[in-house]
Design a protein around this motif. Structure first.
Motif, PDB file in Angstrom:
ATOM      1  N   LYS A  59      -3.982  -5.455 -29.526  1.00 14.16           N
ATOM      2  CA  LYS A  59      -3.141  -5.673 -28.345  1.00 14.16           C
ATOM      3  C   LYS A  59      -2.876  -4.350 -27.635  1.00 14.16           C
ATOM      4  O   LYS A  59      -2.950  -4.254 -26.415  1.00 14.16           O
ATOM      5  N   LEU A  60      -2.535  -3.319 -28.418  1.00 11.22           N
ATOM      6  CA  LEU A  60      -2.249  -2.006 -27.840  1.00 11.22           C
ATOM      7  C   LEU A  60      -3.465  -1.431 -27.119  1.00 11.22           C
ATOM      8  O   LEU A  60      -3.343  -0.813 -26.061  1.00 11.22           O
ATOM      9  N   ARG A  61      -4.637  -1.650 -27.688  1.00 10.67           N
ATOM     10  CA  ARG A  61      -5.861  -1.078 -27.125  1.00 10.67           C
ATOM     11  C   ARG A  61      -6.447  -1.916 -25.991  1.00 10.67           C
ATOM     12  O   ARG A  61      -7.376  -1.474 -25.315  1.00 10.67           O
ATOM     13  N   SER A  62      -5.932  -3.126 -25.797  1.00  7.14           N
ATOM     14  CA  SER A  62      -6.528  -4.031 -24.804  1.00  7.14           C
ATOM     15  C   SER A  62      -6.365  -3.527 -23.368  1.00  7.14           C
ATOM     16  O   SER A  62      -7.089  -3.960 -22.475  1.00  7.14           O
ATOM     17  N   SER A  63      -5.434  -2.601 -23.131  1.00  7.87           N
ATOM     18  CA  SER A  63      -5.252  -2.031 -21.791  1.00  7.87           C
ATOM     19  C   SER A  63      -5.943  -0.677 -21.648  1.00  7.87           C
ATOM     20  O   SER A  63      -5.738   0.027 -20.658  1.00  7.87           O
ATOM     21  N   ASN A  64      -6.747  -0.320 -22.652  1.00  6.49           N
ATOM     22  CA  ASN A  64      -7.474   0.954 -22.633  1.00  6.49           C
ATOM     23  C   ASN A  64      -8.963   0.731 -22.439  1.00  6.49           C
ATOM     24  O   ASN A  64      -9.498  -0.324 -22.779  1.00  6.49           O
ATOM     25  N   VAL A  65      -9.616   1.753 -21.950  1.00  4.89           N
ATOM     26  CA  VAL A  65     -11.077   1.768 -21.891  1.00  4.89           C
ATOM     27  C   VAL A  65     -11.521   3.195 -22.195  1.00  4.89           C
ATOM     28  O   VAL A  65     -10.816   4.152 -21.894  1.00  4.89           O
ATOM     29  N   MET A  66     -12.685   3.327 -22.851  1.00  6.71           N
ATOM     30  CA  MET A  66     -13.226   4.645 -23.179  1.00  6.71           C
ATOM     31  C   MET A  66     -14.316   5.007 -22.161  1.00  6.71           C
ATOM     32  O   MET A  66     -15.115   4.158 -21.768  1.00  6.71           O
ATOM     33  N   LEU A  67     -14.323   6.271 -21.756  1.00  4.60           N
ATOM     34  CA  LEU A  67     -15.331   6.763 -20.816  1.00  4.60           C
ATOM     35  C   LEU A  67     -16.046   7.948 -21.453  1.00  4.60           C
ATOM     36  O   LEU A  67     -15.415   8.902 -21.896  1.00  4.60           O
ATOM     37  N   LYS A 127     -11.030  -5.486 -18.181  1.00  2.10           N
ATOM     38  CA  LYS A 127     -12.133  -6.455 -18.172  1.00  2.10           C
ATOM     39  C   LYS A 127     -13.017  -6.279 -16.946  1.00  2.10           C
ATOM     40  O   LYS A 127     -14.241  -6.348 -17.031  1.00  2.10           O
ATOM     41  N   GLU A 128     -12.395  -6.039 -15.793  1.00  2.00           N
ATOM     42  CA  GLU A 128     -13.160  -5.857 -14.559  1.00  2.00           C
ATOM     43  C   GLU A 128     -13.972  -4.564 -14.590  1.00  2.00           C
ATOM     44  O   GLU A 128     -15.117  -4.525 -14.153  1.00  2.00           O
TER      45      GLU A 128
END
Length: 198
Positions: A59-67, A127-128
């Motif tokens: 849940k905590l990581r669901s608003s993160n993305v790695m670049l 997600k987008e």
């Protein structure tokens, strides 16, 4: 009349709260189902504390993305480095909302570019961004979900199985993802269209 209106008002509020509870239950059931699939994929045993901790971490990581593959600033001031990363990320994201936070992951090492963890306001943006990344022709950089240790373990396990099966001669399989969960499936041959005879 006033009593009826008061009862109706309380009843509406109760229904609204019930809808929220039902929605949260569905979300938990979906996460539990996804977790059980992950659990069976990596063939490991976890107790209830592990399961709860894993769901919370996802849940905590669901608003993160790695670049990955974004050059680091050589400035000496931390604030300048952070601003440089933020400017680069904002430029790459284009019309997407700006991130809440960007941070480099790992210890600085010579000739190694550390990945950036980007936090957004919600997981819909994530997600987008990931969906758009599938059509990214610029392979200089790429986005990935922010995976937990367990998810990375599952990825490695499935990838190893995929390579082993290819090495054993299975050429009709492919490696795919669904909801960030890796799986191996049979290749589907494209349909063959015959030109109609005139």
């Amino acid at each position: 009349m006033e009593l009826k209106e008061s009862i109706d008002s309380h009843f509406e509020k109760f229904n609204d709260r019930l809808s929220v509870v039902e929605n949260n239950v569905r979300l938990i059931q979906d996460e539990w189902s996804e977790f059980k699939n992950s659990k069976s994929t990596c063939d490991a045993k976890y107790d209830m504390n592990d399961i709860v901790a894993e769901i919370e971490e996802r849940k905590l990581r669901s608003s993160n993305v790695m670049l990955f593959n974004i050059c680091e600033s050589t400035a000496s001031e931390l604030a300048t480095k952070i601003q440089t990363d933020l400017d680069q990320v904002t430029s790459i994201l284009g019309t997407f909302p700006p991130p809440k936070k960007v941070v480099r992951i790992g210890t600085p090492k010579p000739n190694i570019t550390r990945p950036l963890k980007i936090r957004f306001d919600n997981k819909v943006i994530v997600k987008e961004v990931l969906r758009t990344n599938r059509n990214n022709d610029n392979r200089q950089f790429h986005f990935h979900p922010d995976l937990t240790n367990m998810q990375r373990e599952i990825n490695n396990t499935v990838r190893k199985e995929y390579k082993d099966r290819l090495a054993r001669g299975e050429s009709d399989i492919t490696f795919k993802y669904k909801n960030n969960q890796p799986y191996i499936t049979k290749k589907i041959d494209p349909p063959v269209y015959e030109r109609s005879k005139k």
